[in-house]
Design an enzyme around this catalytic site. Structure first.
Site, PDB file in Angstrom:
ATOM      1  CB  SER A 112      37.285  45.389  33.641  1.00 39.66           C
ATOM      2  OG  SER A 112      36.013  45.492  34.223  1.00 39.66           O
ATOM      3  CG  HIS A 113      36.553  43.231  37.371  1.00 43.89           C
ATOM      4  ND1 HIS A 113      36.117  43.222  36.066  1.00 43.89           N
ATOM      5  CD2 HIS A 113      36.887  41.972  37.679  1.00 43.89           C
ATOM      6  CE1 HIS A 113      36.168  41.990  35.604  1.00 43.89           C
ATOM      7  NE2 HIS A 113      36.637  41.202  36.554  1.00 43.89           N
ATOM      8  CG  ASP A 276      34.252  48.170  36.828  1.00 44.22           C
ATOM      9  OD1 ASP A 276      33.692  49.218  36.477  1.00 44.22           O
ATOM     10  OD2 ASP A 276      34.636  47.295  36.021  1.00 44.22           O
ATOM     11  CG  ASP A 278      36.078  49.289  32.861  1.00 42.65           C
ATOM     12  OD1 ASP A 278      35.687  48.761  33.923  1.00 42.65           O
ATOM     13  OD2 ASP A 278      35.770  48.847  31.736  1.00 42.65           O
ATOM     14  CG  ASP A 280      32.453  48.059  32.538  1.00 41.90           C
ATOM     15  OD1 ASP A 280      32.913  47.891  33.691  1.00 41.90           O
ATOM     16  OD2 ASP A 280      32.824  47.401  31.543  1.00 41.90           O
ATOM     17  NE  ARG A 281      32.734  43.654  36.195  1.00 41.00           N
ATOM     18  CZ  ARG A 281      33.072  42.431  36.546  1.00 41.00           C
ATOM     19  NH1 ARG A 281      33.090  42.096  37.826  1.00 41.00           N
ATOM     20  NH2 ARG A 281      33.396  41.533  35.651  1.00 41.00           N
ATOM     21  CB  THR A 343      29.707  35.028  30.107  1.00 43.09           C
ATOM     22  OG1 THR A 343      28.899  34.187  30.918  1.00 43.09           O
ATOM     23  CG2 THR A 343      30.466  35.986  30.988  1.00 43.09           C
ATOM     24  CD  GLU A 362      27.818  40.041  31.310  1.00 41.72           C
ATOM     25  OE1 GLU A 362      28.151  38.870  31.072  1.00 41.72           O
ATOM     26  OE2 GLU A 362      28.593  41.001  31.221  1.00 41.72           O
ATOM     27  CE  LYS A 375      30.612  44.998  32.562  1.00 40.25           C
ATOM     28  NZ  LYS A 375      30.959  43.680  32.079  1.00 40.25           N
TER      29      LYS A 375
HETATM   30  C1  G1P Z   1      33.674  38.463  33.674  1.00 41.19           C
HETATM   31  C2  G1P Z   1      32.198  38.369  33.983  1.00 41.19           C
HETATM   32  C3  G1P Z   1      31.405  38.740  32.763  1.00 41.19           C
HETATM   33  C4  G1P Z   1      31.819  40.115  32.256  1.00 41.19           C
HETATM   34  C5  G1P Z   1      33.316  40.149  32.053  1.00 41.19           C
HETATM   35  C6  G1P Z   1      33.796  41.547  31.675  1.00 41.19           C
HETATM   36  O1  G1P Z   1      34.013  37.541  32.672  1.00 41.19           O
HETATM   37  O2  G1P Z   1      31.851  37.086  34.438  1.00 41.19           O
HETATM   38  O3  G1P Z   1      30.030  38.710  33.077  1.00 41.19           O
HETATM   39  O4  G1P Z   1      31.169  40.409  31.060  1.00 41.19           O
HETATM   40  O5  G1P Z   1      33.987  39.767  33.246  1.00 41.19           O
HETATM   41  O6  G1P Z   1      33.497  42.487  32.640  1.00 41.19           O
HETATM   42  P1  G1P Z   1      34.669  36.091  32.980  1.00 41.19           P
HETATM   43  O7  G1P Z   1      35.889  36.339  33.822  1.00 41.19           O
HETATM   44  O8  G1P Z   1      33.634  35.345  33.777  1.00 41.19           O
HETATM   45  O9  G1P Z   1      34.939  35.506  31.641  1.00 41.19           O
HETATM   46 ZN    ZN Z   2      34.635  46.999  34.021  1.00 46.89          ZN
END
Ligand code: G1P
Ligand code: ZN
Length: 542
Positions: A112-113, A276, A278, A280-281, A343, A362, A375
């Site tokens: 992801s990010h 981000d 991938d 999705d954000r 979450t 979220e 997302k």
């Molecule tokens: C984080 C974000 C959460 C999101 C997840 C995946 O998770 O807080 O909202 O769904 O990344 O993108 P966390 O690191 O808080 O467990």
């Molecule tokens: Zn992502």
């Protein structure tokens, strides 16, 4: 030639908030990826005869991992794997492909990010047939399987050419390489008024989309520039790179600072957005105004009916518990159901599948709807553009109007990153133990109304998920949540979520950190953050 190779369990293959994330070099260790993939196959009852989708965000090791997974799918008898060209697929596009093609599931390669590169992070996530992240019942099984593996199966075959569209055979299995953008673009056309957005962009409205050298570049170029007519160059950092060009591809004011500077600078465009690693954000910025993800969700809930795909109204809305209550106020005003989940996107799947909610989001820059089961960053950007095209107001005007109508939930998240894991656990354990005694007591200048360790009972399948964050509410409408991240790969990250509601007309334009000062003070007092972590300031404020 199918090989059965002996292996032994590897500790720690436990999927977190969103799949298994580790340092890239850990995934590159001999057998590490193979073990996790075999554990996944075992947990889902094998892949014989099944159709799977495969793709990732293009980070370092994406290409190598895809080849291994194809050979392991073939060795275990999969019928077909639909793979994005060059093994690329944004997470929402993968979710869409699983659904459109009636696949049995899919593997998404992404952290992801989190930054990418040989010394950064990698991740693998299994999504189920509904296109959504595997529920906890499956991820728990994957972990259990990973702890009793004795062997894995892999085809001994040369790598596939994943650059050429079309079908080839890998052993008995069909490998179908598809354009990663085409089906996703087709889906977006069914949801949004492309003509209205095109007219907005032709009217001199300027946008900037920062793809952060990650997966959304090709999608944003094809959709925003080539299809909707945004000026060439509106999409910046548009080429996905294995290390994301050194970017931390997390769309928030800290990591997307270049975009923030542009949007708050002279001659700023009308609309700015980022996504981000991938895809999705999303982050939404107007000229001189940052829209928090929680507020964005509320604005989308209040205005979604302006887009053709949602013209019939929303079935309900859902947010993660730490996300602000701004969307709750819209739901209440419109008579919609509103759910608060733990979450992580996986908790929205049942609500979407059951038709109880059609929009969810979220605070961590994620929003989406029932069009896929992830997302979706570009989707949020297009919905915003559709709303702007209909309302013909600036982002600032829309926000001002929204707060005047519904009141404003001032909101911020403070992250303390890379703290000692034992210290973080002790902090949470200590506060958890004190929860029952807190109501009625004082924390800094605030009086505590309630205190709980959030547990969620899924209204669709009745499953219970416990210990999802410590939630403390204060008299007068403020709220504080503390939880530990489930996506990090180094030490612990303490997330402190802060919220305070205001509806006095002369108090709707405060600086959020000022408006939240009493809640911040209460968080420090209750969490004993500085004595326990040695930190006085958060690393990241969003
Ligand atoms: C984080 C974000 C959460 C999101 C997840 C995946 O998770 O807080 O909202 O769904 O990344 O993108 P966390 O690191 O808080 O467990
Ligand atoms: Zn992502």
């Amino acid at each position: 030639m199918i090989q059965t190779r002996p292996t032994a369990p590897i500790a720690g293959q436990k999927p977190g908030t969103s799949g298994l994330r580790k340092k890239t070099r850990v995934f590159m260790e001999p057998g590490y990826l193979e073990n996790f993939i075999q554990a996944t196959w075992n947990a889902i009852g094998g892949v014989a005869g099944k159709t799977l989708v495969l793709g990732g965000d293009g980070r370092f090791f994406n290409d190598r991992a895809a080849q291994v997974i194809l050979k392991m799918a073939a060795a275990s008898g999969a019928a077909r794997v639909i793979v994005g060209q060059n093994a690329l697929l944004s997470t929402p596009a993968a979710s869409n492909l699983i659904r459109q093609r009636g696949a049995d599931g899919g593997i998404i390669l992404s952290a992801s990010h989190n930054p990418g590169g040989e010394t950064e992070d990698f991740g693998v996530k299994y999504n189920a047939a509904n296109g959504g992240p595997a529920p906890e019942s499956i991820t728990a099984k994957i972990h259990a399987e990973s702890e009793r593996l004795t062997e894995y199966r892999i085809l001994d075959a040369p790598d596939r050419d994943l650059g050429t569209l079309g079908e080839t055979r890998l052993g008995e299995m069909t490998v179908e390489v598809v354009d990663p953008v085409a089906d996703y673009l087709a889906l977006m056309k069914t949801l949004f008024d492309f003509d209205a957005i095109r007219a907005l962009l032709a009217s001199g409205f300027r946008l900037r989309f920062d793809a952060m050298s990650a997966i959304t570049g090709p999608y944003a170029k094809a959709i925003l520039e080539d299809t909707l007519g945004a000026a060439p160059g509106s999409v910046v950092n548009a080429t996905p790179l294995p290390d994301f060009g050194g970017h931390h591809p997390d769309p928030n004011p800290v990591w997307a600072k270049a975009l923030m500077d542009t949007m708050f600078g002279a001659d700023a465009p009308d609309f700015g957005a980022a996504s981000d690693g991938d895809g999705d954000r999303n982050m939404i910025v107007g000229r001189g105004v940052y829209v928090t993800p929680s507020d964005s969700l509320a604005v989308l809930a209040a205005n979604a009916h302006l887009a053709p795909g949602y013209a019939g109204g929303l079935k309900g809305v859902a947010r993660s518990m730490p996300t602000s209550g701004a969307v709750d106020r819209v739901a209440q005003a419109r008579g919609m159901d509103c759910y608060a989940t733990p979450t992580g996107w996986k908790f929205f799947g049942n609500l979407l599948d059951a038709g109880r909610a059609s929009l969810c989001g979220e605070e961590s820059a994620g929003s989406g709807s029932d069009h896929v089961r992830e997302k979706d960053g570009l989707w949020a950007v297009l919905l915003w553009l559709n709303i702007l095209a209909v309302r013909r107001q600036s982002v600032t005007e829309i926000m001002t109007d929204h707060w005047a109508t519904f009141g404003r939930n001032y909101y911020s998240r403070h992250d303390y990153e890379g703290i000692d894991t034992d210290a973080a656990t002790a902090l949470m354990d200590s506060l958890r133990a004190r929860l029952p005694d807190l109501p009625g007591t004082q924390a800094a200048d605030l009086r505590i109304a309630s205190a709980e360790d959030f547990a969620y009972t899924d209204p669709v399948d009745g499953s219970v998920t416990e210990a999802q964050g410590l939630q403390i509410t204060f008299e007068g409408g403020a709220r504080l949540v503390l939880r530990l991240s489930g996506t990090g790969t180094e030490g612990a990250t303490l997330r402190v979520y802060l919220e305070r509601f205001e509806d006095a007309p002369d108090r709707l334009a405060l600086d959020p950190q000022d408006a939240l000062a009493p809640v911040i003070a209460a968080a420090h007092a209750l969490g004993e953050i500085t004595p326990r972590t040695g930190r006085t300031e958060p690393d990241v404020i969003t």
